[in-house]
Design a protein around this motif. Structure first.
Motif, short mmCIF file in Angstrom:
data_model
loop_
_atom_site.label_atom_id
_atom_site.label_comp_id
_atom_site.label_asym_id
_atom_site.label_seq_id
_atom_site.Cartn_x
_atom_site.Cartn_y
_atom_site.Cartn_z
N VAL A 179 -22.32 -20.32 -15.93
CA VAL A 179 -22.82 -19.34 -16.89
C VAL A 179 -22.81 -20.03 -18.26
CG1 VAL A 179 -22.43 -17.12 -18.01
CG2 VAL A 179 -22.00 -17.39 -15.54
N CYS A 180 -23.95 -20.08 -18.91
CA CYS A 180 -24.14 -20.95 -20.07
C CYS A 180 -24.38 -20.15 -21.35
CB CYS A 180 -25.32 -21.88 -19.84
SG CYS A 180 -25.18 -22.88 -18.35
N SER A 181 -24.07 -20.79 -22.45
CA SER A 181 -24.40 -20.22 -23.76
C SER A 181 -24.50 -21.35 -24.76
CB SER A 181 -23.34 -19.21 -24.21
OG SER A 181 -23.69 -18.65 -25.46
N GLY A 182 -25.38 -21.19 -25.73
CA GLY A 182 -25.51 -22.21 -26.76
C GLY A 182 -26.76 -21.98 -27.59
N SER A 183 -27.03 -22.94 -28.44
CA SER A 183 -28.19 -22.86 -29.32
C SER A 183 -28.46 -24.28 -29.82
CB SER A 183 -27.94 -21.86 -30.45
OG SER A 183 -29.12 -21.54 -31.14
N HIS A 184 -28.52 -24.49 -31.12
CA HIS A 184 -28.89 -25.83 -31.62
C HIS A 184 -28.12 -26.16 -32.88
CE1 HIS A 184 -31.50 -24.09 -34.86
NE2 HIS A 184 -31.58 -23.11 -33.99
N LEU A 185 -27.91 -27.45 -33.10
CA LEU A 185 -27.22 -27.96 -34.28
C LEU A 185 -28.18 -28.47 -35.35
CD1 LEU A 185 -24.32 -29.92 -32.53
CD2 LEU A 185 -24.13 -27.72 -33.72
N ASP A 186 -29.44 -28.73 -34.99
CA ASP A 186 -30.39 -29.22 -35.99
C ASP A 186 -30.81 -28.07 -36.90
OD1 ASP A 186 -32.00 -28.15 -33.78
OD2 ASP A 186 -33.74 -28.94 -34.84
N THR A 187 -31.27 -28.41 -38.10
CA THR A 187 -31.60 -27.40 -39.11
C THR A 187 -32.99 -27.65 -39.68
OG1 THR A 187 -30.87 -28.56 -41.12
CG2 THR A 187 -29.16 -27.47 -39.81
N GLN A 188 -33.42 -26.69 -40.47
CA GLN A 188 -34.61 -26.86 -41.31
C GLN A 188 -34.29 -27.79 -42.48
OE1 GLN A 188 -37.82 -25.53 -41.24
NE2 GLN A 188 -37.42 -24.77 -39.16
N PRO A 189 -35.30 -28.32 -43.18
CA PRO A 189 -35.02 -29.17 -44.35
C PRO A 189 -34.17 -28.47 -45.40
CG PRO A 189 -37.31 -29.39 -43.70
CD PRO A 189 -36.75 -28.28 -42.86
N HIS A 190 -34.43 -27.18 -45.62
CA HIS A 190 -33.61 -26.36 -46.52
C HIS A 190 -32.93 -25.27 -45.70
CE1 HIS A 190 -36.30 -27.54 -50.21
NE2 HIS A 190 -35.56 -28.53 -49.78
N GLY A 191 -32.17 -25.68 -44.70
CA GLY A 191 -31.58 -24.74 -43.75
C GLY A 191 -30.28 -24.14 -44.24
N GLY A 192 -29.88 -23.06 -43.54
CA GLY A 192 -28.62 -22.41 -43.84
C GLY A 192 -27.51 -22.91 -42.92
N LYS A 193 -26.32 -22.32 -43.11
CA LYS A 193 -25.14 -22.77 -42.38
C LYS A 193 -24.96 -22.06 -41.04
CE LYS A 193 -22.17 -22.09 -45.83
NZ LYS A 193 -22.89 -21.99 -47.12
N PHE A 194 -25.84 -21.12 -40.68
CA PHE A 194 -25.59 -20.29 -39.51
C PHE A 194 -26.70 -20.37 -38.46
CE2 PHE A 194 -23.54 -18.45 -43.22
CZ PHE A 194 -22.23 -18.34 -42.79
N ASP A 195 -27.92 -20.62 -38.86
CA ASP A 195 -29.06 -20.65 -37.94
C ASP A 195 -28.84 -21.72 -36.87
OD1 ASP A 195 -31.50 -20.88 -36.65
OD2 ASP A 195 -32.63 -21.44 -38.43
N GLY A 196 -28.67 -21.29 -35.63
CA GLY A 196 -28.47 -22.22 -34.53
C GLY A 196 -27.02 -22.57 -34.33
N GLY A 231 -33.90 -30.66 -16.91
CA GLY A 231 -34.31 -29.62 -15.99
C GLY A 231 -33.55 -29.64 -14.68
N ASP A 232 -32.91 -30.78 -14.35
CA ASP A 232 -32.11 -30.88 -13.13
C ASP A 232 -30.68 -30.43 -13.41
OD1 ASP A 232 -34.34 -31.85 -11.94
OD2 ASP A 232 -33.54 -33.85 -11.50
N HIS A 233 -30.56 -29.20 -13.86
CA HIS A 233 -29.25 -28.70 -14.28
C HIS A 233 -29.19 -27.20 -13.96
CE1 HIS A 233 -25.62 -29.56 -16.76
NE2 HIS A 233 -25.63 -28.24 -16.87
N PRO A 234 -28.67 -26.83 -12.79
CA PRO A 234 -28.66 -25.42 -12.40
C PRO A 234 -27.88 -24.55 -13.39
CG PRO A 234 -28.09 -26.85 -10.55
CD PRO A 234 -28.07 -27.71 -11.78
N MET A 235 -28.36 -23.33 -13.57
CA MET A 235 -27.67 -22.34 -14.40
C MET A 235 -27.69 -20.99 -13.68
SD MET A 235 -29.09 -22.99 -18.27
CE MET A 235 -29.12 -24.63 -19.01
N ARG A 236 -26.59 -20.30 -13.76
CA ARG A 236 -26.52 -18.96 -13.19
C ARG A 236 -27.11 -17.94 -14.16
NH1 ARG A 236 -21.00 -16.37 -10.57
NH2 ARG A 236 -21.93 -14.44 -9.77
#
Length: 394
Positions: A63-80, A164-169
Motif C-alpha cells: 500500500v503506497c503513498s507519496g508525491s514529489h520533491l521537485d518544485t516550480q521555479p518559484h515554488g512553495g514549501k508544501f506543494d508535493g 512500471g514493474d512495481h506492483p501496488m495494492r
C-alpha cells in the motif's frame, strides 16, 4: 522546513527543479530519512524512488503513498513535498507504536512531477502507468538542451528497476489543495474523487522582424501583437466554460527581443483544463478556431502542437471510502472535491486503485513562494492518510 533549506527561493519558498543538483540533494536527504526509518530503497529507470516498510506478509503488493520533491521555479514549501513527508510520517508513527501491517507500506517520490524543467508534467508517473513511452520521456530536454535521461545519469538516479514493474495494492496521495475551496468552506479535509482533464500546447507565432522606427504601422507583421490578441482570446475561452474551465499562457519567448525591433517570432505555451471531457474537447476546438482568426487578421503564421492530452480521471471507490472513513473516525470536517491540478495520482490511477487527500492552503495560493499551510491542517491530512493506509494494508 528542513528540506526547504535545500534550494531555497528568494522569497521564502523553494526552487528544486527536477534532476538539478538541488533536487539531487533533496532526494539524498529523503533516502537518508527513509533508511533511518527502516525502509529498503528501490529506484527505477525513471528515477522514481520507492521506500518499503516490510509487512507481516511481504508477498502482498504494498500500500503506497507519496508525491514529489521537485518544485516550480518559484515554488512553495508544501506543494508535493508534503505528500512525500506525510507518507514518511505514517511509517515513523507505526514504528513509534510498534504496529506491523499485514501488507508492506511504501513511500514514493515521483520524478519531474512539475514539468517545469522537462515538459510535460508527471512524465515519470505517466511512464509507470503506460501513458508515455519511456524513450519519449528520456528525450525531453530543458531550455539548455539537457535531456531527462542524461540528467538521470548525471545525478545517479537512473535506477535498475524497469519503470512500471512495481506492483501496488493501492496508492494514496496527500497534498495541499492548491485552490481556495476548502479554506472558503471551512472544511479541513478534501476527499478527492477525481481530477480534471488537461491539454498542453506549444505555440509558435511567426511574423517579420523589422525596424521599430521606419516600418509603418499598417505594414507590420508583429508577432507579439498577434500573440497578445491570442492570449486575450484564450482567457475568453476559459471564461466561456466557467466556472470549471481554466486557461493559462505561462511561458513566452520573444525574438529577437530587442527594444527597437518589431518582434518577428514568439513562442508561448497554452494550458487548458476542464473536469468534463466534452467541454475540454470544445475548449481545444475553440483554441484552434481563434488561432485561424489571429493568423488571418494579423498576417502571421502560427504553429500549434498539442504535446499533452490528459483526460479527466475518477478515483477508486474503495480508496475514496477509506479516506472518508478516516476523516469520519477523527471527526474532521470534510467535503468531496475534484482536483483542479494534475498529480501523479491522476496518472497512476489508470492502473492502481487510487485516491487523494487535500488540506487547505492559505488563500488557495500555490506555485508561489508565499504558499502556506497550517501545522494543524497538515497534521489532520497526515492522520487521515495513516487511517486510510492502515485500513487497506490490514
Amino acid at each position: 522546513m528542513e528540506i526547504a533549506q535545500i534550494g531555497p527561493g528568494e522569497k521564502g519558498g523553494s526552487r528544486r527543479l527536477a534532476l538539478t543538483d538541488d533536487d539531487k540533494d533533496g532526494r539524498d536527504l529523503f533516502i537518508k530519512w527513509c533508511k533511518e526509518a527502516g525502509c529498503a530503497i528501490t529506484i527505477d529507470d525513471m528515477g522514481n524512488i520507492f521506500a518499503r516498510r516490510p509487512g507481516k506478509n511481504n508477498d502482498l503488493a504494498p500500500v503506497c503513498s507519496g508525491s514529489h520533491l521537485d518544485t516550480q521555479p518559484h515554488g512553495g514549501k508544501f506543494d508535493g513535498i508534503y505528500g512525500v513527508l506525510a507518507a514518511l510520517e505514517v511509517v515513523r508513527t507505526l514504528n513509534d507504536n510498534n504496529i506491523e501491517t499485514e501488507a508492506p507500506l511504501e513511500v514514493i517520490n515521483w520524478t519531474n512531477e512539475e514539468g517545469s524543467r522537462f515538459a510535460p508534467a508527471m512524465v515519470s508517473s505517466g511512464v509507470f502507468a503506460g501513458l508515455f513511452e519511456k524513450e519519449f520521456a528520456y528525450s525531453r530536454t530543458d531550455s539548455e538542451g539537457n535531456s531527462l535521461k542524461a540528467e538521470l545519469e548525471r545525478t545517479g538516479y537512473l535506477g535498475d528497476e524497469i519503470c512500471g514493474d512495481h506492483p501496488m495494492r493501492a496508492l494514496f496521495e496527500a497534498h495541499i489543495e492548491q485552490g481556495p475551496i476548502l479554506e472558503n468552506s471551512g472544511d479541513q479535509i478534501g476527499v478527492v474523487i477525481g481530477g480534471q482533464g488537461q491539454k498542453w500546447f506549444d505555440v509558435r507565432v511567426k511574423g517579420q522582424d523589422s525596424h521599430a522606427g521606419s516600418t509603418p504601422m499598417n505594414g507590420r507583421r508583429d508577432a507579439l501583437v498577434a500573440s497578445a490578441v491570442l492570449i486575450q482570446e484564450i482567457q475568453a475561452i476559459a471564461f466561456k466554460y466557467a466556472p470549471y474551465g481554466v486557461g493559462t499562457v505561462g511561458e513566452m519567448e520573444v525574438l529577437p527581443n530587442s527594444r527597437n525591433t518589431i518582434p518577428g517570432e514568439i513562442f508561448l505555451t497554452v494550458d487548458i483544463r476542464n473536469p468534463d471531457q466534452d467541454n475540454l474537447n470544445l475548449m481545444g476546438e475553440d483554441l484552434r478556431r481563434i488561432i485561424e482568426m489571429v493568423r488571418e487578421k494579423h498576417h502571421v503564421t502560427i504553429e500549434c502542437d498539442e504535446i499533452w492530452d490528459k483526460p479527466p480521471v475518477t478515483f477508486n471507490p474503495e480508496c475514496i471510502a477509506a479516506v472518508t472513513a478516516g476523516a469520519n473516525q477523527l471527526g474532521y470536517k470534510y467535503r468531496e472535491i475534484v482536483s483542479g491540478a494534475g498529480h501523479d495520482a491522476c496518472q497512476v490511477c489508470e492502473i492502481v486503485p487510487t485516491s487523494m487527500i487535500f488540506v487547505p492552503c492559505e488563500g488557495g495560493l500555490s506555485h508561489n513562494e508565499e504558499e502556506n499551510a497550517t501545522p494543524e491542517d497538515l497534521e489532520a491530512g497526515c492522520n487521515v492518510l495513516l487511517r486510510a493506509m492502515v485500513a487497506v494494508a490490514g
